[in-house]
Write a protein that holds these residues in place. Structure first.
Motif, PDB file in Angstrom:
ATOM      1  N   ARG A   9      46.544  70.766   9.374  1.00  0.00           N
ATOM      2  CA  ARG A   9      45.388  70.224  10.069  1.00  0.00           C
ATOM      3  C   ARG A   9      44.780  71.314  10.947  1.00  0.00           C
ATOM      4  NH1 ARG A   9      44.548  64.942   9.822  1.00  0.00           N
ATOM      5  NH2 ARG A   9      46.192  63.627   8.956  1.00  0.00           N
ATOM      6  N   VAL A  10      43.463  71.404  10.913  1.00  0.00           N
ATOM      7  CA  VAL A  10      42.759  72.417  11.691  1.00  0.00           C
ATOM      8  C   VAL A  10      42.175  71.747  12.914  1.00  0.00           C
ATOM      9  CG1 VAL A  10      40.933  74.122  11.681  1.00  0.00           C
ATOM     10  CG2 VAL A  10      42.256  73.710   9.607  1.00  0.00           C
ATOM     11  N   SER A  11      42.591  72.173  14.089  1.00  0.00           N
ATOM     12  CA  SER A  11      42.129  71.528  15.318  1.00  0.00           C
ATOM     13  C   SER A  11      41.131  72.385  16.075  1.00  0.00           C
ATOM     14  CB  SER A  11      43.335  71.237  16.223  1.00  0.00           C
ATOM     15  OG  SER A  11      44.017  72.433  16.538  1.00  0.00           O
ATOM     16  N   LYS A  12      40.885  73.592  15.583  1.00  0.00           N
ATOM     17  CA  LYS A  12      39.912  74.465  16.234  1.00  0.00           C
ATOM     18  C   LYS A  12      38.819  74.813  15.239  1.00  0.00           C
ATOM     19  CE  LYS A  12      43.161  76.475  19.553  1.00  0.00           C
ATOM     20  NZ  LYS A  12      43.704  77.706  20.114  1.00  0.00           N
ATOM     21  N   GLY A  13      37.965  75.773  15.613  1.00  0.00           N
ATOM     22  CA  GLY A  13      36.892  76.196  14.737  1.00  0.00           C
ATOM     23  C   GLY A  13      37.430  77.010  13.589  1.00  0.00           C
ATOM     24  N   VAL A  14      36.517  77.608  12.823  1.00  0.00           N
ATOM     25  CA  VAL A  14      36.899  78.379  11.654  1.00  0.00           C
ATOM     26  C   VAL A  14      37.889  79.466  12.028  1.00  0.00           C
ATOM     27  CG1 VAL A  14      36.041  79.987   9.941  1.00  0.00           C
ATOM     28  CG2 VAL A  14      34.759  77.914  10.435  1.00  0.00           C
ATOM     29  N   LYS A 130      38.918  67.623  -1.028  1.00  0.00           N
ATOM     30  CA  LYS A 130      37.772  67.479  -0.133  1.00  0.00           C
ATOM     31  C   LYS A 130      38.013  68.309   1.115  1.00  0.00           C
ATOM     32  CE  LYS A 130      35.752  63.458   0.532  1.00  0.00           C
ATOM     33  NZ  LYS A 130      35.446  62.091   1.052  1.00  0.00           N
ATOM     34  N   GLY A 131      37.066  69.137   1.478  1.00  0.00           N
ATOM     35  CA  GLY A 131      37.222  69.983   2.653  1.00  0.00           C
ATOM     36  C   GLY A 131      35.944  70.731   2.967  1.00  0.00           C
ATOM     37  N   ASP A 132      35.905  71.341   4.122  1.00  0.00           N
ATOM     38  CA  ASP A 132      34.738  72.077   4.607  1.00  0.00           C
ATOM     39  C   ASP A 132      35.243  73.356   5.256  1.00  0.00           C
ATOM     40  OD1 ASP A 132      32.453  73.041   5.809  1.00  0.00           O
ATOM     41  OD2 ASP A 132      31.857  71.139   6.706  1.00  0.00           O
ATOM     42  N   VAL A 133      34.875  74.484   4.699  1.00  0.00           N
ATOM     43  CA  VAL A 133      35.347  75.756   5.239  1.00  0.00           C
ATOM     44  C   VAL A 133      34.903  75.950   6.681  1.00  0.00           C
ATOM     45  CG1 VAL A 133      33.380  77.121   4.418  1.00  0.00           C
ATOM     46  CG2 VAL A 133      35.599  78.228   4.720  1.00  0.00           C
ATOM     47  N   LEU A 134      33.811  75.276   7.094  1.00  0.00           N
ATOM     48  CA  LEU A 134      33.350  75.395   8.471  1.00  0.00           C
ATOM     49  C   LEU A 134      34.297  74.720   9.456  1.00  0.00           C
ATOM     50  CD1 LEU A 134      29.529  74.799   7.995  1.00  0.00           C
ATOM     51  CD2 LEU A 134      30.693  76.974   8.341  1.00  0.00           C
ATOM     52  N   SER A 159      25.527  82.606  11.588  1.00  0.00           N
ATOM     53  CA  SER A 159      26.474  82.985  12.638  1.00  0.00           C
ATOM     54  C   SER A 159      27.917  82.696  12.256  1.00  0.00           C
ATOM     55  CB  SER A 159      26.137  82.253  13.942  1.00  0.00           C
ATOM     56  OG  SER A 159      26.242  80.843  13.759  1.00  0.00           O
ATOM     57  N   ALA A 160      28.130  81.819  11.282  1.00  0.00           N
ATOM     58  CA  ALA A 160      29.490  81.420  10.918  1.00  0.00           C
ATOM     59  C   ALA A 160      30.118  82.320   9.864  1.00  0.00           C
ATOM     60  CB  ALA A 160      29.489  79.980  10.404  1.00  0.00           C
ATOM     61  N   TRP A 161      29.348  83.193   9.250  1.00  0.00           N
ATOM     62  CA  TRP A 161      29.871  83.953   8.109  1.00  0.00           C
ATOM     63  C   TRP A 161      31.085  84.825   8.433  1.00  0.00           C
ATOM     64  CZ3 TRP A 161      29.501  84.118   2.924  1.00  0.00           C
ATOM     65  CH2 TRP A 161      28.575  83.263   2.342  1.00  0.00           C
ATOM     66  N   PRO A 162      31.089  85.597   9.517  1.00  0.00           N
ATOM     67  CA  PRO A 162      32.303  86.392   9.786  1.00  0.00           C
ATOM     68  C   PRO A 162      33.557  85.532   9.912  1.00  0.00           C
ATOM     69  CG  PRO A 162      30.470  87.199  11.097  1.00  0.00           C
ATOM     70  CD  PRO A 162      30.014  85.908  10.484  1.00  0.00           C
ATOM     71  N   GLY A 163      33.431  84.389  10.601  1.00  0.00           N
ATOM     72  CA  GLY A 163      34.571  83.499  10.750  1.00  0.00           C
ATOM     73  C   GLY A 163      35.000  82.870   9.436  1.00  0.00           C
ATOM     74  N   VAL A 164      34.024  82.537   8.582  1.00  0.00           N
ATOM     75  CA  VAL A 164      34.344  81.978   7.270  1.00  0.00           C
ATOM     76  C   VAL A 164      35.134  82.988   6.444  1.00  0.00           C
ATOM     77  CG1 VAL A 164      33.308  81.342   5.047  1.00  0.00           C
ATOM     78  CG2 VAL A 164      32.495  80.276   7.155  1.00  0.00           C
ATOM     79  N   VAL A 165      34.690  84.235   6.449  1.00  0.00           N
ATOM     80  CA  VAL A 165      35.415  85.251   5.680  1.00  0.00           C
ATOM     81  C   VAL A 165      36.829  85.439   6.236  1.00  0.00           C
ATOM     82  CG1 VAL A 165      35.450  87.695   5.014  1.00  0.00           C
ATOM     83  CG2 VAL A 165      33.303  86.393   4.920  1.00  0.00           C
ATOM     84  N   LEU A 223      28.099  91.521   2.817  1.00  0.00           N
ATOM     85  CA  LEU A 223      29.338  91.019   2.223  1.00  0.00           C
ATOM     86  C   LEU A 223      30.480  92.020   2.343  1.00  0.00           C
ATOM     87  CD1 LEU A 223      28.095  89.275  -1.049  1.00  0.00           C
ATOM     88  CD2 LEU A 223      28.716  88.215   1.144  1.00  0.00           C
ATOM     89  N   ASP A 224      30.221  93.282   1.979  1.00  0.00           N
ATOM     90  CA  ASP A 224      31.294  94.272   2.038  1.00  0.00           C
ATOM     91  C   ASP A 224      31.713  94.532   3.486  1.00  0.00           C
ATOM     92  OD1 ASP A 224      28.713  95.265   2.247  1.00  0.00           O
ATOM     93  OD2 ASP A 224      29.204  97.219   1.397  1.00  0.00           O
ATOM     94  N   ARG A 225      30.750  94.482   4.424  1.00  0.00           N
ATOM     95  CA  ARG A 225      31.099  94.683   5.840  1.00  0.00           C
ATOM     96  C   ARG A 225      31.981  93.550   6.340  1.00  0.00           C
ATOM     97  NH1 ARG A 225      28.836  92.798  10.447  1.00  0.00           N
ATOM     98  NH2 ARG A 225      26.880  92.143   9.432  1.00  0.00           N
ATOM     99  N   TYR A 226      31.636  92.309   5.978  1.00  0.00           N
ATOM    100  CA  TYR A 226      32.475  91.174   6.378  1.00  0.00           C
ATOM    101  C   TYR A 226      33.908  91.371   5.896  1.00  0.00           C
ATOM    102  CZ  TYR A 226      28.118  88.488   7.200  1.00  0.00           C
ATOM    103  OH  TYR A 226      26.902  88.045   7.655  1.00  0.00           O
ATOM    104  N   LEU A 227      34.055  91.818   4.668  1.00  0.00           N
ATOM    105  CA  LEU A 227      35.389  91.993   4.088  1.00  0.00           C
ATOM    106  C   LEU A 227      36.145  93.126   4.779  1.00  0.00           C
ATOM    107  CD1 LEU A 227      34.361  91.546   0.351  1.00  0.00           C
ATOM    108  CD2 LEU A 227      35.677  89.923   1.725  1.00  0.00           C
TER     109      LEU A 227
END
Length: 312
Positions: A9-14, A130-134, A159-165, A223-227
């Protein structure tokens, strides 16, 4: 052991980051069913711009075949015999199902907000979750050998992309691979772009920006910078130009159909937001379609893949 024993279970943000830095999202179990607007159904309380209905199911399957033709396969990462594969934002699940068929020894999971298509006879090694990467991925760390995510620039806030990666990296096993495929709602992704194309894509970009989505191609370029910033190695980036229109042969014709159907899918929200009739938006699309052939327009995509360092 079965995958569901490893859910968390995820209780915080990404990625478990500070909730103050990233707004909390309601849990995916509370995501509302798609609501009818005009003749299409859209998710409320989500940044996702495209509809969730049968028409979009058909377009996503069609788009999958276009991309598979373009890439001459389903992926570019140098994977060998993965044991567990995750497709984030799996849409209809077609990519994941084909990977399950290609790697029958692997456990393959497709994750999305809703299961929009139920296969009559899915491979035994494929499951939908069922899930949400955010909200964070409902899996233990270091679990998947291959994590795939494709064309979510109209779903994930900029703004969420770095955290998603970072979250994708968390669930990837040491030595495993991540592959990202992205485009953009920026008119600069269509080159050369005529006046109708610039106007139409500009309206879509403005609507995307109002929802906090990338409207200028920043995600695709980063994309490559995020990685790299997420600590991955062996980062590879593949810029891809796809012809749009009959001038580009079979692939160009297929891509033009996909682009047109995607724009039609959001023509009602675009019209409503900018005080136009839906027919005016569709007329603009028709003009843009002619421009693609006259100007021999191409659309830009980027594929980036990288490897998680092996445990020391």
């Amino acid at each position: 052991m079965p995958w569901w024993l490893f859910r968390r279970r995820v209780s915080k943000g990404v990625g478990g980051s500070d909730p103050a830095a990233q707004p909390m999202r309601r849990s995916v179990g509370e995501v509302a069913l798609p609501r009818l607007r005009g003749h299409r159904r859209y998710l409320d309380e989500q940044p996702y711009l495209l509809p969730k209905d049968l028409g979009e199911v058909n377009r996503l399957d069609f788009q999958h075949y276009v991309l598979r033709t373009l890439l001459r396969g389903n992926y570019l990462a140098p994977i060998e015999q993965p044991r567990r594969i995750l497709d984030v934002g799996c849409g209809t699940g077609q990519w994941a199902i084909e990977l399950a068929q290609q790697f029958p020894q692997a456990e393959v999971i497709g994750l999305d907000l809703l299961q929009v298509k139920v296969s009559s006879s899915p491979p035994a090694n494929y499951r939908f979750v069922k899930g949400d990467v955010l909200d964070g991925l409902p899996f233990e760390s270091n679990w998947f050998d291959f994590v795939h995510q494709r064309l979510l620039f109209l779903a994930i806030p900029l703004s969420a992309w770095p955290g998603v990666v970072q979250e994708l990296v968390r669930v990837t096993s040491p030595g495993g691979w991540i592959e990202l495929v992205e485009g953009s709602s920026s008119s600069s992704n269509f080159a050369p772009a005529g006046p109708a194309t610039q106007q139409l894509i500009g309206l879509i970009g403005q609507l995307a920006a109002l929802r906090g989505l990338d409207s200028e191609g920043q995600v695709m370029r980063s994309l490559d910078r995020y990685l790299l910033e997420a600590g991955l190695i062996n980062v590879q980036r593949y810029p891809i130009e796809i012809p749009v229109g009959e001038w580009g042969g079979r692939l160009g014709s297929l891509m033009a159909i996909d682009v047109c159907e995607g724009i039609k899918a959001i023509s009602a929200p675009v019209a409503a937001r900018f005080g136009l009739s839906e027919q005016e938006v569709l007329d603009l699309l028709d003009q843009a379609n002619h421009e693609w052939n006259e100007l021999r327009t191409s659309y830009s995509l980027a594929v980036a893949c990288a490897q998680k360092p092996a445990a020391s």
